[in-house]
Design an enzyme around this catalytic site. Sequence first.
Site, PDB file in Angstrom:
ATOM      1  N   HIS A 103       4.590   9.828   3.496  1.00  0.00           N
ATOM      2  CA  HIS A 103       3.318   9.109   3.360  1.00  0.00           C
ATOM      3  C   HIS A 103       3.471   7.902   2.433  1.00  0.00           C
ATOM      4  O   HIS A 103       3.170   6.761   2.814  1.00  0.00           O
ATOM      5  CB  HIS A 103       2.254  10.064   2.817  1.00  0.00           C
ATOM      6  CG  HIS A 103       0.902   9.447   2.650  1.00  0.00           C
ATOM      7  ND1 HIS A 103      -0.123   9.632   3.542  1.00  0.00           N
ATOM      8  CD2 HIS A 103       0.396   8.636   1.679  1.00  0.00           C
ATOM      9  CE1 HIS A 103      -1.192   8.967   3.142  1.00  0.00           C
ATOM     10  NE2 HIS A 103      -0.907   8.352   1.994  1.00  0.00           N
ATOM     11  N   GLU A 104       3.933   8.167   1.220  1.00  0.00           N
ATOM     12  CA  GLU A 104       4.066   7.068   0.254  1.00  0.00           C
ATOM     13  C   GLU A 104       5.170   6.102   0.676  1.00  0.00           C
ATOM     14  O   GLU A 104       5.088   4.896   0.421  1.00  0.00           O
ATOM     15  CB  GLU A 104       4.327   7.622  -1.147  1.00  0.00           C
ATOM     16  CG  GLU A 104       3.255   8.580  -1.672  1.00  0.00           C
ATOM     17  CD  GLU A 104       1.847   8.001  -1.654  1.00  0.00           C
ATOM     18  OE1 GLU A 104       1.705   6.757  -1.673  1.00  0.00           O
ATOM     19  OE2 GLU A 104       0.880   8.787  -1.618  1.00  0.00           O
ATOM     20  N   HIS A 143       3.689   3.537   2.913  1.00  0.00           N
ATOM     21  CA  HIS A 143       3.092   2.468   2.113  1.00  0.00           C
ATOM     22  C   HIS A 143       4.183   1.508   1.612  1.00  0.00           C
ATOM     23  O   HIS A 143       4.038   0.282   1.668  1.00  0.00           O
ATOM     24  CB  HIS A 143       2.371   3.060   0.907  1.00  0.00           C
ATOM     25  CG  HIS A 143       1.030   3.653   1.198  1.00  0.00           C
ATOM     26  ND1 HIS A 143       0.016   2.951   1.811  1.00  0.00           N
ATOM     27  CD2 HIS A 143       0.519   4.883   0.928  1.00  0.00           C
ATOM     28  CE1 HIS A 143      -1.064   3.724   1.912  1.00  0.00           C
ATOM     29  NE2 HIS A 143      -0.773   4.910   1.390  1.00  0.00           N
ATOM     30  N   GLU A 194      -3.180   2.288   4.916  1.00  0.00           N
ATOM     31  CA  GLU A 194      -3.160   3.731   5.144  1.00  0.00           C
ATOM     32  C   GLU A 194      -2.604   4.064   6.525  1.00  0.00           C
ATOM     33  O   GLU A 194      -2.020   5.128   6.721  1.00  0.00           O
ATOM     34  CB  GLU A 194      -4.557   4.327   4.977  1.00  0.00           C
ATOM     35  CG  GLU A 194      -5.063   4.378   3.545  1.00  0.00           C
ATOM     36  CD  GLU A 194      -4.197   5.229   2.625  1.00  0.00           C
ATOM     37  OE1 GLU A 194      -3.440   6.097   3.130  1.00  0.00           O
ATOM     38  OE2 GLU A 194      -4.272   5.036   1.404  1.00  0.00           O
TER      39      GLU A 194
END
Length: 500
Positions: free
Chosen positions: A266-267, A270, A296
């Site tokens: 997830h990160e 980003h 996102e």
Amino acid sequence: MATTKKIYDQFLERTHELFTLQSIGAVLHWDKETFMPKKGIETRASQLQLLSGLSHDYLTNPKLGELIEQLSEPQHAKNLSDTEQVNVREMKRAYERSIKIPKKLSQEISHINTMATEAWIEARKNDRFQDVAPWLEKIVALNRQYAKCLGFKNDYDALLDGYEPQATTAELKPLFEKLRKELVPLVPWAMEKCEKFKPLRFATKFPIEKQTTLEKILLEKIGFDLDCGRLDISTHPFCTSFSGDVRITTRYQEENFCKSLLSVFHEGGHGLYEQGFLPQHKNTPMAEAASFGVHESQSRFWENIIGRSRPFWKYFTPIAKKYFPEVLAHVTDDQLFHYVNQVRPGFIRVDADEVTYNLHILLRFEIEQELINNGLKIADLPEIWNSKMKAYLGITPPNNKLGVLQDIHWYSGGIGYFATYTLGNLYSAQWYQQMHKELPDVEKQIAQGEFLNILGWLRKNIHSKGQYYPAAKLCETVTKEPLNEKHFLNYLKNKYETFN
């Protein structure tokens, strides 16, 4: 009379200085969440408050406004390139928002947010909502004041616009309601599909050191450059960036390596976005995300579309077994795929499956509007939270740690942000369906651990665009249709139909 080039160069110099100043604040925020000693909070709050004031001075400087105004005039605008016009447009937007906000209010918000975050960490750990409630009272009051200064018809829209420019609750409510109506009956259907598979239980622990090593290998495999980025630990995982230096964090559980792995996915998503801006646009809006919803979409794409896919676990299970040979010795890729896709209503948003996740977000979206527009009292938050959890997910948190205290966002001032998570989910599915058209063998590539073409598609269509297009326009340009819920819902239905 000054030439367009001379005016733009002066504009660019001020823009670069502003972005550099803001990046200094980002470094201090990152340190606060990772390595700063606990007793350093008051000094750090003062430092960030000072920087907030300086950034406000830079952004509201009349000279910057004058340069923006000159460059917006037809005789100069026609001499600017497309990307230069984007930089002027976006800086004008930022300038016009900021001049409406008193410097004192901006600094007070920064100070309160910093102090409240530290109070939240302790309150969450000890399950004492009453300890952080006074801070949240201040944050909500300041956000109401901030919204009033901006002069929107709907105060909540003023906050939402700071994260998702041009989005309004009038547009999002119908979209989210259509999504909710489809998701509520989809939950029991998907749960029934999952019941056919025996729950996977790990016999021994996964050492954190090995998890970290494995995650760094994965990050590099998907294209994250660790020479200009790093992975650390924080209470709440996040990603931050300062002009090419990208920091991501996660949190670990020795009992379950999948949770941190998906968090890093997830990160890392980003982070890939931040590393994907074109270097020639450094310290300008062209090296910024189109919106937080689009940002996102990148994290949700890598965490869910890739990280929870069957082809990924076909590729990654043998690698994971090399690092955890004893605990994963008799575990198959099919078992791990079903494990990370189990549907079960739970209390914690960040641990939620893809089917129930957006119901967590809609709950928060509704409460935020009540807080800002309708004066919902902070003391009533736990009760309202629990009643909505019961209505949407059929469960009631046994304590506030598993309820209203779980997320950092409100306690760090991020009111208006939550909607961007659901927008990110919708965008990510829509990107993927278009990617599938242009890369028809994409699932085969994932199964072989080949991610460069996937990253290349994202670089070309999303990352390199910066703020060239507003989010809605970017979506239509890339996918040839407006953002909608159907691709995300089809994605979920197609995935769980295979659970036979």
